[in-house]
Enzyme design. Structure first.
Site, PDB file in Angstrom:
ATOM      1  CB  VAL A  17      71.267  -1.405 -15.641  1.00 58.40           C
ATOM      2  CG1 VAL A  17      72.405  -0.831 -15.869  1.00 58.40           C
ATOM      3  CG2 VAL A  17      70.736  -0.561 -14.273  1.00 58.40           C
ATOM      4  CB  SER A  18      66.881  -3.887 -18.349  1.00 53.99           C
ATOM      5  OG  SER A  18      67.336  -3.427 -19.737  1.00 53.99           O
ATOM      6  CB  THR A  19      67.192  -6.507 -13.835  1.00 51.88           C
ATOM      7  OG1 THR A  19      68.640  -6.393 -14.021  1.00 51.88           O
ATOM      8  CG2 THR A  19      66.801  -6.706 -15.275  1.00 51.88           C
ATOM      9  CD  GLN A  22      70.941  -5.431 -16.367  1.00 54.44           C
ATOM     10  OE1 GLN A  22      69.781  -4.690 -16.499  1.00 54.44           O
ATOM     11  NE2 GLN A  22      71.716  -6.011 -17.203  1.00 54.44           N
TER      12      GLN A  22
END
Length: 198
Positions: A17-19, A22
């Site tokens: 996941v990018s952040t 998330q």
């Protein structure tokens, strides 16, 4: 026998996941249900990052006969070229690939076509980048633009170096082979816009 299908290899999961906000739970549930063990994770790491600890560890761990499993294609590659290069690398190393959402499984006869398509795409993308670079240099010369000192590495050498990096070769070894420093090689890759695809 097919990797991960008939006991000839492991199913190795990868989730990202990018952040930080998330959650990985959806991906992890799907990977666990698919029988993946181990599962490597990158949490809060953008797909554009040059180095992802979880991905790097997974690439070091997988071996011939294993199957890499992701929830979606975009969880693995940070660009279409990077994804293509990873799939080509898997094919060359005898590693199968499965994307659960897209229904891709390269251990099946139909799925093998995916490797060939991505391999052709990676080659096509590099050819386009090289052609655009050479055309840009030629156009600048015709306009009388001073291009500064001639680069140590030709565009062709940079594209080939990028292909070797994608195939798993170490950057330091490639730089030694080309007779330049690692910094010079990295700068040349950046100059041609290949850094996000390496």
């Amino acid at each position: 026998m097919n990797a991960g299908e008939n006991g000839s290899g492991r199913r190795v999961g990868y989730a990202r996941v990018s952040t930080k906000d998330q959650r990985l739970s959806l991906q992890l549930d799907a990977l666990n249900q698919a029988g993946c063990t181990p599962i490597f994770e990158d949490h809060g790491v953008s797909g554009a990052k040059g180095s992802r600890p979880g991905l790097d560890a997974m690439l070091d761990d997988v071996k011939a006969g294993d199957m890499v499993v992701v929830y979606k294609l975009d969880r693995l590659g940070r660009s279409v070229l990077h994804l293509s290069d990873l799939l080509v690398r898997f094919q060359e190393d005898g590693i199968h690939f499965m994307s659960l959402s897209e229904g891709i499984n390269t251990a099946t006869p139909g799925g093998k076509l995916v490797f060939h398509l991505f391999s052709a795409f990676a080659e096509f993308q590099r050819d386009i980048i090289l052609e655009n670079t050479l055309c840009g240099l030629e156009a600048a010369k015709k306009r009388g633009t001073r291009l500064g000192r001639r680069p140590i590495l030709s565009p062709q050498a940079v594209v080939e170096a990028h292909r070797l990096i994608a195939a798993g070769e170490r950057r330091n070894d490639i730089a030694d082979m080309l007779g330049v420093s690692r910094i010079t090689l990295d700068r040349a890759i950046r100059r041609m816009g290949l850094d996000h695809a390496a």
